[in-house]
Every structure is written in C-alpha cells, then in structure tokens.
Design an enzyme around this catalytic site. Structure first.
Site, PDB file in Angstrom:
ATOM      1  N   GLU A 288       0.684  -1.195   0.110  1.00 37.28           N
ATOM      2  CA  GLU A 288      -0.188  -0.029   0.004  1.00 37.28           C
ATOM      3  C   GLU A 288       0.917   1.348   0.016  1.00 37.28           C
ATOM      4  O   GLU A 288       0.785   1.943   0.867  1.00 37.28           O
ATOM      5  CB  GLU A 288      -0.935   0.018   1.208  1.00 37.28           C
ATOM      6  CG  GLU A 288      -1.723  -0.980   1.246  1.00 37.28           C
ATOM      7  CD  GLU A 288      -2.334  -1.347   2.934  1.00 37.28           C
ATOM      8  OE1 GLU A 288      -1.917  -0.436   3.704  1.00 37.28           O
ATOM      9  OE2 GLU A 288      -2.810  -2.357   3.013  1.00 37.28           O
ATOM     10  N   ARG A 327       3.366  19.813   6.094  1.00 43.30           N
ATOM     11  CA  ARG A 327       4.250  18.793   6.653  1.00 43.30           C
ATOM     12  C   ARG A 327       5.371  19.443   7.723  1.00 43.30           C
ATOM     13  O   ARG A 327       6.001  18.820   8.578  1.00 43.30           O
ATOM     14  CB  ARG A 327       4.842  17.976   5.560  1.00 43.30           C
ATOM     15  CG  ARG A 327       3.998  17.217   4.874  1.00 43.30           C
ATOM     16  CD  ARG A 327       4.481  16.133   3.964  1.00 43.30           C
ATOM     17  NE  ARG A 327       4.970  14.977   4.824  1.00 43.30           N
ATOM     18  CZ  ARG A 327       6.260  14.869   5.260  1.00 43.30           C
ATOM     19  NH1 ARG A 327       7.066  16.082   4.778  1.00 43.30           N
ATOM     20  NH2 ARG A 327       6.616  14.158   5.908  1.00 43.30           N
ATOM     21  N   TYR A 331       5.273  17.770  11.141  1.00 49.23           N
ATOM     22  CA  TYR A 331       6.205  16.425  11.337  1.00 49.23           C
ATOM     23  C   TYR A 331       7.548  16.938  11.396  1.00 49.23           C
ATOM     24  O   TYR A 331       8.442  15.972  11.299  1.00 49.23           O
ATOM     25  CB  TYR A 331       6.042  15.213  10.264  1.00 49.23           C
ATOM     26  CG  TYR A 331       4.597  15.107   9.971  1.00 49.23           C
ATOM     27  CD1 TYR A 331       3.705  14.495  10.637  1.00 49.23           C
ATOM     28  CD2 TYR A 331       3.891  15.403   8.794  1.00 49.23           C
ATOM     29  CE1 TYR A 331       2.344  13.947  10.283  1.00 49.23           C
ATOM     30  CE2 TYR A 331       2.697  15.226   8.379  1.00 49.23           C
ATOM     31  CZ  TYR A 331       1.862  14.590   9.406  1.00 49.23           C
ATOM     32  OH  TYR A 331       0.667  14.077   8.865  1.00 49.23           O
ATOM     33  N   CYS A 357      -0.922  33.717  10.277  1.00 55.44           N
ATOM     34  CA  CYS A 357      -0.748  34.030  11.762  1.00 55.44           C
ATOM     35  C   CYS A 357      -0.659  33.145  12.702  1.00 55.44           C
ATOM     36  O   CYS A 357      -1.360  32.963  13.548  1.00 55.44           O
ATOM     37  CB  CYS A 357      -1.976  35.006  12.062  1.00 55.44           C
ATOM     38  SG  CYS A 357      -2.296  36.365  10.693  1.00 55.44           S
TER      39      CYS A 357
END
Ligand code: LLP
Length: 429
Positions: A288, A327, A331, A357
């Site tokens: 997957e 991202r 992370y 902001c």
C-alpha cells in the site's frame, strides 16, 4: 526517477517550465509529473514481480482524480480510508474490486457503501468493528470480505506522529489476540475471511523494521492460512523517499556521496529484503504505497512576497503557508526549496515563512538559500504526497490549483478555489 531538473538555468517539470506555469496559473501551485508516477508504479510492480501481488496505492497521499486515473490505467488497486476516497477512485475509473478499506473508525454508512460497491476487502481494526461489518453485511444480504490489521509491536523508527505499529498506537489488533479473533470471525455468518494486513508506519528510511515485522507476522499468517484459507497478506505502505533531490547533473557526484547515503532505503533493498520472506507463504501479497508513489512526483510552487531581516533572523515571506503544506510544522518535515531561476550566488540562512498568523507557519527554518527578491518563484520539492491532500482553508485561503505535466503538456487537474467556492454552503444564521 525525479522529473524536476534545471535546464539552461530554469527549473522544469519534465519538459515544462515551472516559471511559465506559475505565471499562467498563479501561485501557490501544485505541479505533478505523470512520468514520475508511471515510473514509480512500474518499478514497484517489477520489484514485486516474483510474487503474486497487487499494489493498492494509498489514496490519502494524493487523491487528485488525475493521479488516481493515471494509476488506475496502469492496473493499480487502491487503499482507501473513507467513503469519500472510494467515491474518488470510482470517479477516476478505478475498480472497487481492487480496493482495500483501512482505518480504525469506519461508520456503518461507509461500510455499507463499500460493500455495495464490491470492495475487495475491509481491513478491520477491532473486534467491535467486525461486529458492525457483520451487521451491515447481514442487512445487505451478503458476506463481507474482511481482514484484520495486526499490530506487531515493531518500532518503525520514524516520526512519532506517523508510527503505527507499536502497541501504544491506536492501530490494529495486538499480535497476541489475532488467532482468537480469527476463530471468532469464522463464527460470524456474514463475514468471509480474506486476508491479514499490517502497516507499521510511514517514511521508513531503513529496511530493518520491515524485515522485523514481516519475520514476526509471516508465521502467524501461515498458521491462519492453514485454518482459514486466506487469499492475501498485505504488508502496508511506508517506504520512505529521499527528500533531497538531484536537480542538476553537475551535482550528481555530490548527491551520490551525500544525500543518497543519508537515505539508504532503495526500492531494490526493500524488495530484496521482503520478497524472499513472503514468497514461501504462497499468498497474494498486497502493498500500500502512498508517499513512494507520489512524493517526489510533485512540487509546490510559491512566489516570494517580501523579505525582512530582524535582529535574529532573515525571513523570506512567500505566498504558500502551512494551510497549503503542513508537513514542515506538523512533522518537522524537511522539504528542499530551490529558486525556479537557478542561482549560483552565495547562500545565506533564512526562514521561509507563509502568510498565516501562526509562528508554526513555516516551510523551512534556517535554510541556506541564495538571495531572492519579491516576485521570484521558489519550488518546494517532494510535495506530491501529503501536500495538497492535507491542505485546508485556514485563514480563509482558497485551495491552490493543481497541474499535471505529461512531457511538454500541462493540464490543470484542479482549479484554484475562488472565494465563492470557499464560502459555498455557509449562510447567515
Ligand atoms: N496503508 C495504511 C494503512 C496507512 O495508514 C498509510 C499511511 C499507508 C498505507 C501509506 O503509507 P506511505 O506509503 O505513504 O508511507 N501525513 C503524513 C503521513 C501519514 C501516513 C498515514 N498512513 C506525512 O505527511 O508524513
């Protein structure tokens, strides 16, 4: 294969100038390379050729219809996590009979829709969910094909927010409970056991966690197969990508020595490690991939609005923000950022920040960039996976347009939202 490269000082995607696309369609703009998608699918398909296999592309990584349609034409299956994703797959010409349905919180309505569409398998994540699937299937007068997601308690050694295969993560059913659960499924009248699934995490940069997980789970799969006649074992996604790309043949030697060395997980290494462990099972193997397929096929193009230097830092303020690409802040994801007009000037450190902001609204921090000025364009690379698909309207910012490049042709595959689009459905009380 990466299709972003400099040609005569201009960054191209395949044969199309990104500067020309930015000027024509505005920014922020997502641009995808069809050739890269095709190449990645084909290489994975070949690497798994010794196995009876099915690639189920993880739609969540990038669910644009054109991306799904490209993969559907290549024969890809799909791993979906909502009725919405299945709806997209069907719209794009994908076959529900090659789709798996993942996720810990499927609603009865979603289960019903998936069964009505003839989903290949529902990958259940709890005993309670299996009861629900059994009920819904009974009401439809059919037997639902199911697998259970095994949580093997293996550390994928990736970012904490995308680690999924440890006992403390919400995903799957503990390894030790699986055999009893399969025995119970066999007593439920409206379920048909089809396989076993696992997925230990995303952006894995070494092969060891995959090997550890497959070594641990394969004997269990063999035992279940002996008792319940399985059809498949899905090993999930997770193959990491190199977020540093080689854009210029002049950099190739440096790149080989440095960037590639920091990210030793190649597709070949992955296949060489897992194929021999899976082959003896004699089952259909599902895989997957999300990020591997689309990550390096896409870039986010943004325009420089302002620059300012304060006491502590220089800020390069651009028109793409955390709502367009979350991202970096969510992370600590590192994305390579380069000017569309190639520069050989000395770099200086700056923070590339958006207009949102929030202090967390950055695309890069302390990044060595050549001097840029208002009106220049930058490309944020490797943004094809979990880029647009995680974008939001935060700060009432319209979603960017998306373009698919194929050779020297570029098609707008999603129009930029208008402000009317953003407000659609809202009303004064
Ligand atoms: N299968 C299942 C059951 C998954 O949950 C996922 C991803 C995949 C396959 C595909 O994993 P991949 O091959 O893309 O690593 N938004 C995060 C990544 C979240 C991954 C969620 N699950 C990011 O931007 O890093």
């Amino acid at each position: 294969m990466h299709s972003f490269h400099y040609h005569q000082g201009n960054l191209l995607c395949e044969d199309v100038s990104l500067q020309a696309l930015a000027k024509e369609h505005g920014t922020p703009l997502y641009v995808y390379s069809k050739a890269t998608l095709v190449d990645h699918f084909t290489r994975l398909d070949q690497a798994l050729a010794p196995l009876d296999h099915l690639i189920c592309y993880a739609v969540k990584a990038n669910s644009n219809l054109a991306v799904l349609g490209t993969l559907a034409k290549l024969g890809s299956g799909f791993d979906i996590v909502s009725a919405g994703e299945l709806f997209r797959v069907i719209r794009a010409g994908g076959d529900p009979g090659r789709c798996t349905f993942a996720g810990v919180g499927k609603t009865a309505a979603e289960i019903r829709y998936a069964l009505e569409q003839g989903i290949y398998c529902i990958n259940a994540e709890s005993a309670a969910e299996l009861e629900r699937i059994n009920e819904v299937a009974g009401s439809l007068g059919l037997r639902a094909p199911v697998a259970v997601r095994v949580n093997p308690n293996v550390d994928a050694k990736t970012h904490a927010k995308i680690t999924t295969g440890k006992s403390e993560n919400k995903f799957g059913v503990d390894f030790e409970q699986i055999e009893a659960l399969y025995a119970h499924i066999a007593t439920l009248p409206n379920l048909r056991i089809r396989g076993v699934q696992m997925h230990i995490g995303s952006q894995l940069t070494s092969v060891e966690p995959f090997v550890e997980a497959v070594r641990k789970v394969a004997p269990l799969v063999a035992a279940l197969h002996a008792r319940h006649q399985l059809e498949f074992f899905s090993i999930g996604g997770g193959v990491g990508i190199n977020y540093r790309q080689c854009l210029d043949s002049a950099d190739a030697a440096w790149w080989e020595a440095n960037a590639a060395a920091q990210h030793p997980l190649t597709l070949q290494a992955y296949a060489d490690a897992v194929v021999p462990l899976l082959k003896p099972l004699g089952l259909r193997i599902l895989c997957e991939p999300g990020r591997f397929m689309v990550g390096n096929a896409g870039a986010l193009i943004t325009e420089v609005l302002y620059e300012k230097s304060g006491k502590a830092k220089t800020f390069c303020i651009v028109d793409a923000g955390m709502n367009d690409l979350i991202r970096p802040t969510l992370y600590e994801g590192w994305h390579q950022i380069v000017p569309l007009a190639q520069s050989h000037e000395a770099t200086r450190p700056c923070d590339v920040v958006g207009p949102i902001c929030e202090t967390g609204d950055y695309l890069a921090q302390d990044r060595a960039l050549p001097p840029v000025k208002a009106g220049d364009f930058l490309a944020v690379l490797s943004a094809g996976a979990y880029g647009f698909s995680m974008a939001s309207n935060y700060n009432t910012r319209p979603l960017p347009a998306e373009v698919l490049v194929d050779g020297n042709k570029a098609s707008v595959v999603r129009q930029r939202q208008s402000l009317e689009d953003v407000l659609r459905g809202e009303s004064l009380a």
